[in-house]
Write an enzyme that holds these catalytic residues in place. Structure first.
Site, PDB file in Angstrom:
ATOM      1  CG  HIS A 186      56.199 102.724  20.607  1.00 26.92           C
ATOM      2  ND1 HIS A 186      55.372 103.757  20.997  1.00 26.92           N
ATOM      3  CD2 HIS A 186      55.691 102.272  19.433  1.00 26.92           C
ATOM      4  CE1 HIS A 186      54.409 103.899  20.116  1.00 26.92           C
ATOM      5  NE2 HIS A 186      54.582 103.012  19.156  1.00 26.92           N
ATOM      6  CD  GLU A 197      57.755 101.771  15.739  1.00 29.70           C
ATOM      7  OE1 GLU A 197      56.821 102.176  15.014  1.00 29.70           O
ATOM      8  OE2 GLU A 197      57.584 100.998  16.701  1.00 29.70           O
ATOM      9  CG  HIS A 198      56.584 106.991  16.880  1.00 33.97           C
ATOM     10  ND1 HIS A 198      55.390 107.591  16.538  1.00 33.97           N
ATOM     11  CD2 HIS A 198      56.237 105.760  17.335  1.00 33.97           C
ATOM     12  CE1 HIS A 198      54.379 106.783  16.786  1.00 33.97           C
ATOM     13  NE2 HIS A 198      54.870 105.657  17.284  1.00 33.97           N
ATOM     14  CD  GLU A 210      51.150 104.087  18.644  1.00 36.01           C
ATOM     15  OE1 GLU A 210      51.411 102.893  18.379  1.00 36.01           O
ATOM     16  OE2 GLU A 210      51.975 105.010  18.486  1.00 36.01           O
TER      17      GLU A 210
END
Length: 430
Positions: free
Chosen positions: A54, A57-58, A134
Site C-alpha cells: 500500500h 501504491e502511494h 489514512e
C-alpha cells in the site's frame, strides 16, 4: 512473443519477459480503460514490511526520471482522464480511464510510473504521514473497521488477517530502502498483467506497451509468466471467537460468520446463489426479516470474500446499540434455518437471476471490462466467456446450495463475532 484469441473477442499477448497484455475491443465506445495489475499484495509482506504494498501504491505516483508527481496527474487530467490505484491482499492495480484517442498517453504515463519510480526519500516521508492519517481515518469508520476485525478473528496472525494499510507500528519505522527492495524484487515482468478495454486495437496496445517499457527494469530477459497463486494447502482458520472494540458510536456494527470457500472451489457458484438468497438484496431473507418486518436495522447483508486458498462468509448489521442482541439473535436464527432447511426452488431461481444480472450489468462500462480481463488472468489463469459463466450459474442445483449452506452456516462448530460500538466483551459473553 505469443498472441492468442480468447472468448468474447478478447486477445492476449505474452511478451518474452513474461509480461501479459490482454485487451477487449469495444468499437462503439469513445473511451478506453487501462490497468496495470501486479500479482503482489499485502499477504506477500513479511511482518517488518506490513503495509509495504500500500505504501508503494502511494509512492509510484510521486515521480519518475521523466515526470514529476504533478506531471503524472496533470497529463492525464489535461485530456479529461482519471487515474488512481488500489491495493488488496493479493494484488495491486494502477489504472486510468481516458478518451480512446488518449490511450497512448495513458499507457506511457502508467508504464513510466510503474517501472521507473524514484521513491524519493522526501516523498517517502510525506506519504508516510498521509498513510498514518489514512489509518486513523479508517478507525473513525466503524462500519469499515468491523470487517477488518472480523477478518483478523478468522485468519489470526496469517497475512490474510492483517490490515492492507499496515499499522502505525509497521509504517512508522519502514525505510525507503526497505520499500525500494520490495519494489524491485516483487514488481517483476512475470507478475504484471496489463489489461485494456474500449475502442482500441490490440496490436497497437502491445506496441505501445513494449515502447513504454523499453530499457526499464521491466524490459528483462525471457521468462515465463508467474503462475496463479498456489491454493493446494488451505489456510488454517482460528477457533471461533468474539472480539469487541469499544467505540462511543451511535450505532452498533456487527459481523457474524466464519470460514468460507477459496476462489478455485467449484462450489463458489452455489455460494454466490446462496449469498443472494440469504442477504444479497432487498428480497433476501435477512433484509426482509430484520429491516422490512421488524425495522431493527437500516443496513443488513451477507457477503463472501474469496482468496486463493481461503475464504470467509459473514453477515453485517448496523443497528442501535440497544437492539444489537435482538439483531444478533435473528441473524443466528436465519443462519440456523438456512443451514438446516436449505433454500426453496423459488429462491434458487431468484438467486441465480441476481447472480447473472449483477455480473452482466456490471460489464456495462470499459472499466469493469478491463478489470474482468485482469482478474481472470491474474487470479484464475484463464478467462471464462460470459456465456460459459452464466451456464455455470444456471447449472447450480438446490442440493448443491443446501450442501454449502449446511457446511458454512451451521452453528455447531461455533461462529466468530466482531462488534464495534459502546460495549464491553462481557456484553456478548453469552
Amino acid at each position: 512473443m505469443k498472441s492468442i484469441s480468447l472468448p468474447d473477442g478478447i486477445q492476449k499477448t505474452v511478451l518474452p519477459s513474461g509480461l501479459r497484455i490482454l485487451t477487449e475491443s469495444i468499437p462503439h465506445t469513445r473511451s478506453a480503460a487501462l490497468g496495470i495489475w501486479v500479482g503482489i499484495g499485502s499477504r506477500d509482506e513479511t511482518p517488518s514490511l506490513h503495509g509495504a504494498s500500500h505504501f508503494l501504491e502511494h509512492l509510484l505516483f510521486k515521480g519518475t526520471h521523466k515526470r514529476t508527481a504533478l506531471d503524472i496527474s496533470s497529463e492525464i487530467e489535461a485530456v479529461g482522464g482519471e487515474t488512481n490505484a488500489f491495493t488488496t491482499k493479493e494484488y495491486t492495480c494502477y489504472y486510468a480511464r481516458v478518451l480512446d484517442a488518449d490511450l497512448p498517453l495513458a499507457v506511457d504515463v502508467l508504464c513510466d510510473a510503474l517501472a521507473d519510480s524514484l521513491l524519493d526519500p522526501d516523498d517517502v516521508e510525506t506519504e508516510r504521514g498521509v498513510i498514518l492519517e489514512e489509518i486513523a481515518m479508517h478507525e473513525d469508520e466503524p462500519g469499515d473497521e468491523v470487517h477488518d476485525i472480523f477478518s483478523e478473528a478468522i485468519f489470526g496472525n496469517h497475512p490474510l488477517g492483517r490490515l492492507i494499510s499496515g499499522t502505525p507500528e509497521s509504517i512508522t519505522p519502514m525505510t525507503r530502502d526497505q520499500i525500494n527492495r520490495f519494489y524491485r524484487k516483487r514488481y517483476t515482468a512475470p507478475e504484471v498483467v496489463i489489461a485494456a478495454a474500449g475502442n482500441l486495437d490490440h496490436a497497437a496496445v502491445v506496441k505501445m506497451v513494449r515502447k513504454a517499457f523499453a530499457g526499464t527494469p521491466l524490459d528483462t530477459e525471457p521468462a515465463a509468466p508467474a503462475p496463479t497463486r498456489p491454493w493446494e494447502k488451505p489456510v488454517r482458520l482460528q477457533k471461533p471467537s468474539t472480539v469487541v472494540v469499544r467505540r462511543d458510536t451511535e450505532q452498533a456494527h456487527i459481523v457474524l460468520g466464519g470460514g468460507g470457500l477459496g476462489r478455485h472451489d467449484e462450489r463458489r457458484f452455489a455460494l454466490g446463489v446462496l449469498n443472494n438468497v440469504l442477504g444479497g438484496g432487498m428480497s433476501s431473507r435477512l433484509f426482509q426479516e430484520i429491516r422490512e418486518r421488524r425495522g431493527l436495522a437500516y443496513s443488513v447483508y451477507s457477503y463472501a470474500s474469496q482468496h486463493a486458498d481461503a475464504g470467509l462468509v459473514g453477515v453485517y448489521a448496523g443497528c442501535a446499540p440497544t437492539r444489537a442482541q435482538e439483531v444478533l439473535d435473528l441473524i443466528r436464527v436465519e443462519l440456523d434455518r438456512v443451514a438446516t432447511d436449505g433454500i426453496t426452488a423459488g429462491e434458487l431461481l431468484r438467486g441465480k437471476g441476481m447472480v447473472k444480472g449483477s455480473y452482466v450489468l456490471g460489464l456495462e462500462d470499459t472499466g469493469s471490462r478491463m478489470s474482468r480481463l485482469a482478474k481472470s488472468e491474474l487470479l484464475h489463469g484463464d478467462i471464462m466467456g460470459v456465456d460459459d459463466l452464466l451456464a455455470r450459474v444456471d447449472a447450480v442445483t438446490v442440493d448443491e446450495v443446501n450442501a454449502v449452506a449446511a457446511e458454512l452456516f451451521s452453528g455447531s462448530g461455533g461462529r466468530s463475532l466482531a462488534v464495534v460500538g459502546p460495549f464491553d466483551e462481557a456484553d456478548f459473553s453469552a
